[in-house]
Design a protein around this motif. Structure first.
Motif, PDB file in Angstrom:
ATOM      1  N   ASP A   1       0.915  -1.214  -0.102  1.00 46.41           N
ATOM      2  CA  ASP A   1       0.173  -0.027   0.060  1.00 46.41           C
ATOM      3  C   ASP A   1       1.082   1.212   0.006  1.00 46.41           C
ATOM      4  O   ASP A   1       0.612   2.249  -0.575  1.00 46.41           O
ATOM      5  CB  ASP A   1      -0.957   0.064   1.203  1.00 46.41           C
ATOM      6  CG  ASP A   1      -2.058  -0.916   1.260  1.00 46.41           C
ATOM      7  OD1 ASP A   1      -2.480  -1.168   0.046  1.00 46.41           O
ATOM      8  OD2 ASP A   1      -2.590  -1.475   2.187  1.00 46.41           O
TER       9      ASP A   1
ATOM     10  N   GLN B   1       2.653   1.685  -3.272  1.00 43.45           N
ATOM     11  CA  GLN B   1       1.394   2.148  -4.520  1.00 43.45           C
ATOM     12  C   GLN B   1       1.146   3.619  -4.134  1.00 43.45           C
ATOM     13  O   GLN B   1       1.394   4.279  -5.211  1.00 43.45           O
ATOM     14  CB  GLN B   1       0.167   1.374  -4.271  1.00 43.45           C
ATOM     15  CG  GLN B   1       0.406   0.030  -4.843  1.00 43.45           C
ATOM     16  CD  GLN B   1      -1.163  -0.730  -4.871  1.00 43.45           C
ATOM     17  OE1 GLN B   1      -1.732  -0.594  -3.979  1.00 43.45           O
ATOM     18  NE2 GLN B   1      -1.196  -1.617  -5.659  1.00 43.45           N
TER      19      GLN B   1
ATOM     20  N   ILE C   1      -5.501   5.021  -9.609  1.00 43.70           N
ATOM     21  CA  ILE C   1      -6.023   4.116  -8.557  1.00 43.70           C
ATOM     22  C   ILE C   1      -7.086   3.170  -9.414  1.00 43.70           C
ATOM     23  O   ILE C   1      -7.473   1.944  -8.803  1.00 43.70           O
ATOM     24  CB  ILE C   1      -6.577   5.250  -7.736  1.00 43.70           C
ATOM     25  CG1 ILE C   1      -8.036   5.883  -8.341  1.00 43.70           C
ATOM     26  CG2 ILE C   1      -5.813   6.002  -7.045  1.00 43.70           C
ATOM     27  CD1 ILE C   1      -8.953   6.452  -7.477  1.00 43.70           C
TER      28      ILE C   1
ATOM     29  N   TRP D   1      -6.891   0.280  -6.348  1.00 43.65           N
ATOM     30  CA  TRP D   1      -6.444   0.972  -5.078  1.00 43.65           C
ATOM     31  C   TRP D   1      -7.445   2.161  -4.695  1.00 43.65           C
ATOM     32  O   TRP D   1      -7.803   2.956  -5.294  1.00 43.65           O
ATOM     33  CB  TRP D   1      -5.229   1.264  -5.309  1.00 43.65           C
ATOM     34  CG  TRP D   1      -4.468   1.984  -3.938  1.00 43.65           C
ATOM     35  CD1 TRP D   1      -3.891   1.155  -2.894  1.00 43.65           C
ATOM     36  CD2 TRP D   1      -4.469   3.267  -3.365  1.00 43.65           C
ATOM     37  NE1 TRP D   1      -3.521   1.784  -1.892  1.00 43.65           N
ATOM     38  CE2 TRP D   1      -3.730   3.088  -2.215  1.00 43.65           C
ATOM     39  CE3 TRP D   1      -4.928   4.384  -4.154  1.00 43.65           C
ATOM     40  CZ2 TRP D   1      -3.594   4.525  -1.644  1.00 43.65           C
ATOM     41  CZ3 TRP D   1      -4.838   5.806  -3.097  1.00 43.65           C
ATOM     42  CH2 TRP D   1      -3.943   5.652  -2.110  1.00 43.65           C
TER      43      TRP D   1
END
Length: 281
Positions: free
Chosen positions: A210, A213, A272, A277
């Motif tokens: 996470d 990213q 995203i 995400w």
């Protein structure tokens, strides 16, 4: 001038906060479309449409394109990625145009071409904002992209002022330097890390992937936001004007305030979407 800037900012800030974070989806769509339409009126001037009727006609055309896009995406939501991809691809082309300037102007100097380029900026911006608005914790996503852009601007200003000897694009924007670029990039990365720490503590646990990213998205978004600023500067320089308009006393025009965000939002939204995400997912 400073007093005008402060007064304008004090009026605009609450309007923007209410419009972006508190309006329901339909009203939000109209709010962003209104900003894009005003931006289109200014872009028409940058494109070389000096007469008022030409600028109004271009702004109406952009509004119609936004309306058609809304209807199309409501029926065929899978086409979203193509809208955002067009926006992202345009900034790759924009990089080549900025890099070649003042050469290569014959490719885009005609008014219809510059008008078409405005569509590549304003329509994906609206689509990008709408995609963010329908995501879980949409306000956090919008805050995140804004902090990336504003943080990068702040980092670029201070690092450029301190170490900015080598110019980034001297023929386009002599005030920008490589030191400012790297300072902005470092600030955007710091924003991603700090924002991630806040999410990890107060919203949901974040994994190492996470954080990676978030860093990747922040870096890509920051780079494209710089291009947004450079492209508008290039177009204005070619047109021989300083500001896109005088609508905002002390600040120039709407485009002068949203150029970086207009570039960043569709690319951020595409990232995203492709990475699947977001917050609360």
């Amino acid at each position: 001038m400073f007093k005008q800037r402060v007064i304008t900012a004090l009026v605009l800030a609450p309007l923007m906060v209410i419009g972006i974070f508190f309006l329901p989806l339909k009203q939000f769509a109209i709010f962003i479309a209104a900003i894009a339409t005003i931006g289109a009126w200014e872009w028409a001037n940058i494109a070389g449409y000096e007469r008022r009727w030409g600028r109004v006609a271009y702004a109406l055309m952009v509004f119609v394109c936004l309306y058609i896009s809304a209807r199309v995406l409501r029926i065929r939501p899978e086409l979203l990625v193509y809208y955002l991809a067009v926006g992202a691809l345009w900034w790759i082309v924009a990089f080549a145009l900025v890099k070649r300037y003042p050469g290569g102007t014959s490719l885009w100097t005609s008014r219809p071409v510059r008008g078409a380029l405005g569509l590549c900026v304003l329509v994906p911006m609206w689509v990008g904002f709408m995609h963010l608005k329908v995501q879980p914790h949409s306000s956090l996503l919008i805050i995140f992209v804004m902090l990336i852009v504003w943080g990068a601007d702040t980092g670029a200003y201070f690092s450029g002022k301190r170490w900015g000897n080598t110019k980034l694009a001297p023929h386009v924007s002599p005030g920008k330097s490589w030191a400012g670029f790297w300072g902005g990039l470092a600030t955007a990365a710091l924003v991603a890390i700090l924002f991630g720490l806040g999410l990890d503590r107060w919203l949901q646990p974040l994994s190492r992937d996470d954080y990676l990213q978030m860093l990747l998205i922040a870096v890509i978004t920051m780079v494209v936001s710089v291009l947004g600023d450079l492209v508008e500067s290039m177009m204005k320089r070619h047109r021989g004007i300083k500001d896109s308009s005088s609508l905002l006393p002390g600040h120039g025009g709407v485009l002068d305030r949203i150029d970086s965000m207009a570039a960043a939002v569709p690319v951020f939204a595409l990232c995203i979407h492709l990475l699947d995400w977001g917050f609360g997912q």
